[in-house]
Motif scaffolding. Sequence first.
Motif, PDB file in Angstrom:
ATOM      1  N   THR A   1      -0.024   4.757   0.086  1.00  0.00           N
ATOM      2  CA  THR A   1       1.414   5.033   0.215  1.00  0.00           C
ATOM      3  C   THR A   1       1.664   6.209   1.155  1.00  0.00           C
ATOM      4  O   THR A   1       0.740   6.922   1.531  1.00  0.00           O
ATOM      5  N   ASP A   2       2.940   6.409   1.478  1.00  0.00           N
ATOM      6  CA  ASP A   2       3.380   7.599   2.237  1.00  0.00           C
ATOM      7  C   ASP A   2       2.796   7.739   3.639  1.00  0.00           C
ATOM      8  O   ASP A   2       2.789   8.837   4.202  1.00  0.00           O
ATOM      9  N   VAL A   3       2.258   6.660   4.195  1.00  0.00           N
ATOM     10  CA  VAL A   3       1.677   6.770   5.531  1.00  0.00           C
ATOM     11  C   VAL A   3       2.796   6.965   6.556  1.00  0.00           C
ATOM     12  O   VAL A   3       3.808   6.280   6.531  1.00  0.00           O
TER      13      VAL A   3
ATOM     14  N   GLY B   1       0.085  12.668   9.515  1.00  0.00           N
ATOM     15  CA  GLY B   1      -0.580  11.548   8.847  1.00  0.00           C
ATOM     16  C   GLY B   1       0.259  10.947   7.740  1.00  0.00           C
ATOM     17  O   GLY B   1       0.351   9.730   7.603  1.00  0.00           O
ATOM     18  N   PHE B   2       0.896  11.822   6.934  1.00  0.00           N
ATOM     19  CA  PHE B   2       1.642  11.345   5.778  1.00  0.00           C
ATOM     20  C   PHE B   2       3.023  11.990   5.723  1.00  0.00           C
ATOM     21  O   PHE B   2       3.194  13.129   6.138  1.00  0.00           O
TER      22      PHE B   2
ATOM     23  N   TYR C   1       9.203  -5.406  10.518  1.00  0.00           N
ATOM     24  CA  TYR C   1       9.320  -5.133   9.089  1.00  0.00           C
ATOM     25  C   TYR C   1       9.610  -6.424   8.351  1.00  0.00           C
ATOM     26  O   TYR C   1      10.240  -7.330   8.887  1.00  0.00           O
ATOM     27  N   THR C   2       9.157  -6.468   7.093  1.00  0.00           N
ATOM     28  CA  THR C   2       9.423  -7.623   6.258  1.00  0.00           C
ATOM     29  C   THR C   2      10.205  -7.130   5.055  1.00  0.00           C
ATOM     30  O   THR C   2       9.785  -6.159   4.411  1.00  0.00           O
ATOM     31  N   PRO C   3      11.323  -7.792   4.737  1.00  0.00           N
ATOM     32  CA  PRO C   3      12.057  -7.389   3.534  1.00  0.00           C
ATOM     33  C   PRO C   3      11.168  -7.588   2.307  1.00  0.00           C
ATOM     34  O   PRO C   3      10.400  -8.540   2.249  1.00  0.00           O
TER      35      PRO C   3
ATOM     36  N   GLY D   1       7.998   5.978   6.880  1.00  0.00           N
ATOM     37  CA  GLY D   1       6.969   5.913   5.845  1.00  0.00           C
ATOM     38  C   GLY D   1       6.627   4.457   5.577  1.00  0.00           C
ATOM     39  O   GLY D   1       7.520   3.634   5.384  1.00  0.00           O
ATOM     40  N   VAL D   2       5.329   4.127   5.581  1.00  0.00           N
ATOM     41  CA  VAL D   2       4.925   2.734   5.351  1.00  0.00           C
ATOM     42  C   VAL D   2       3.763   2.675   4.354  1.00  0.00           C
ATOM     43  O   VAL D   2       3.140   3.685   4.020  1.00  0.00           O
ATOM     44  N   LEU D   3       3.480   1.471   3.893  1.00  0.00           N
ATOM     45  CA  LEU D   3       2.290   1.206   3.081  1.00  0.00           C
ATOM     46  C   LEU D   3       1.243   0.608   4.003  1.00  0.00           C
ATOM     47  O   LEU D   3       1.544  -0.321   4.756  1.00  0.00           O
ATOM     48  N   ASN D   4       0.015   1.140   3.974  1.00  0.00           N
ATOM     49  CA  ASN D   4      -1.086   0.523   4.732  1.00  0.00           C
ATOM     50  C   ASN D   4      -2.157   0.076   3.748  1.00  0.00           C
ATOM     51  O   ASN D   4      -2.230   0.593   2.634  1.00  0.00           O
ATOM     52  N   ARG D   5      -3.003  -0.851   4.180  1.00  0.00           N
ATOM     53  CA  ARG D   5      -4.146  -1.233   3.353  1.00  0.00           C
ATOM     54  C   ARG D   5      -4.991   0.006   3.089  1.00  0.00           C
ATOM     55  O   ARG D   5      -5.268   0.775   4.014  1.00  0.00           O
ATOM     56  N   TYR D   6      -5.402   0.180   1.846  1.00  0.00           N
ATOM     57  CA  TYR D   6      -6.162   1.366   1.472  1.00  0.00           C
ATOM     58  C   TYR D   6      -7.596   1.275   2.003  1.00  0.00           C
ATOM     59  O   TYR D   6      -8.283   0.287   1.794  1.00  0.00           O
TER      60      TYR D   6
END
Length: 612
Positions: A504-506, A550-551, A527-529, A479-484
């Motif tokens: 969220t939830d991508v 997708g999610f 990944y970045t902490p 699960g990652v965050l992408n630009r909306y």
Amino acid sequence: TSDSCGGPGQNDTDSNAHTGPSFIVVVAIDFGTTSSGYAYAFTKEPECIHTMRRWEGGDPGVSNQKTPTTILLTPDRKFHSFGYAARDFYHDLDPTESKHWLYLEKFKMKLHTTANLSIDTELHAANGKRVKAIDIFAYALAFFKEQALKELSDQAGAEFDNADIRWVITVPAIWKMPAKQFMREAAYKAGLVPRDNPEQLIIALEPEAASIYCRKLRLHQMIDIGTKTNQNGFSPTENVGAGMTQGDRYVVVDCGGGTVDLTVHQIRLPEGHLKELYKASGGPYGSIGIDYEFEKLLCKIFGPDFIDQFKVKRPAAWVDLMIAFESRKRAAAPDRTNPLNINLPFSFIDYYKKFRGHSVEHALRKSNVDFVKWSSQGMLRMNPDAMNALFKPTIDHIIQHLTDLFEKPEVSDIKFLFLVGGFAESPLLQQAVQNMLQGRSRIIIPHDVGLTILKGAVLFGLDPSIIKVRRSPLTYGVGVLNRYVEGKHPPDKMLVKDGTRWCTDVFDTFITCDQSVALGETVKRSYTPAKPSQQVIVIHIYCSEKEGVGFISELGVRKCGTLRLDVTGTESTVVRREIQTLMQFGDTEIRAMAVDVATSRTVKASIDFLSQ
């Protein structure tokens, strides 16, 4: 021991590429639901596979090299014995004592059927007491380690060092990751291999092991059930490989005690490497299903209340009854006309009378169950139709599964179908498979069908790179965050952070279900902490049976593991740290490695599928 030295044709190059000089011998353990065994080969003579010594207390009528997967613990929960020895000792205990001892059988199925398997998962002994599953599996593996080391030391004439052994443990291909990891954890606990040397243990997939062995068989080592002959027009010393050419496809149907596992392979010459064409499929349709049907029949005749109580109050007698059924079950055949007699233990007859106030004979007359009668010698007389009815649900499941498999486009044009595993010996199952295939492929059964997986697992341990391409059973991702993105992302997934809009939830896909994966293929992600000072990054891994996800919030997507990246001690002056992870698919287990990009230092990475 039946050493198949010089048996399977040795035409494989680079068979020692992966073992290196570090291991002197490969020992494979086939830890089955109903029976288990081990086999080994020295890396110096890989064509010589030794199967274990005869077990003490084996059934005189059953000439198998394996021992029942049964384990006995003392009343204070210490390991006492395994296999026939456990069975015999338990049988001979006084009933007042036996109820305090812990006897376990068919416990491997728990790893397949438990949805949220963990290190704390429990099993029930015959007397109803609960024990930790990990302890039981570790005891069993420690027993095999001790037996194999003893045999190797006797052969070598000196103490054999465990560090010189590469261990292979077989598991069903349809098992999910937590079950495979559970087996590995049990091996660590049993002292089979040290935790800091995971390479010393390979988890092999049962139908794959069978496949490796089958394609090396000579024709005199198998039976073609279409013609019931051994040679089929080839000379008996040729390989099946003589009948197998570049691009040939075959199905291996591994029918065990607990599961049925189907794998579709294609041969890639010149090296004879194998490619999986369709993801492993199957289900809990092993021969113990027949035992459950027998139990249901007993409940129908004598009442479930009585059977439940008898099992707990007279556990050793219940085990005896199931053993008596087991041996008659092997005598079931399509053309059988005379009845099968099953001995009822005296304590069953006695306890029933006390419990119900009338006789077993009366119960049978009253229950009007078809084709099951009482014989005056104290036996249940089962008409062959009654016995065949017990097989029907399990065999129907297998046939249904095979029918579905053969309809898949990837599974067209199958030249051979190999029937392996202990249940493959059943004439009823053989006939059902024959009726279903109608001559579409040749059905082959190896002579030593119960040892096929064991011998194949040794070959796999000698050269794990033999299977070059596998299919992923599931879709994996994180699960990652992408630009909306307006219009693309649902508004309820929008999160505003420091003035930036995120979705969220991508679900970031690593690998999709049924995708071809080459051995050792890696998927890279960076990944970045969240905080530069963070020492441990925890990334949740999700999986799904669907291809397009997708999610992570979608139906059918579940959290299946955690990736831990330990960056302790990689102090970095860079403002934005970047950790590059490499996840390796295409092997029987998923592995992870990670690199701190700024310092190019390797970071400890591990995937845990057992802590939910």
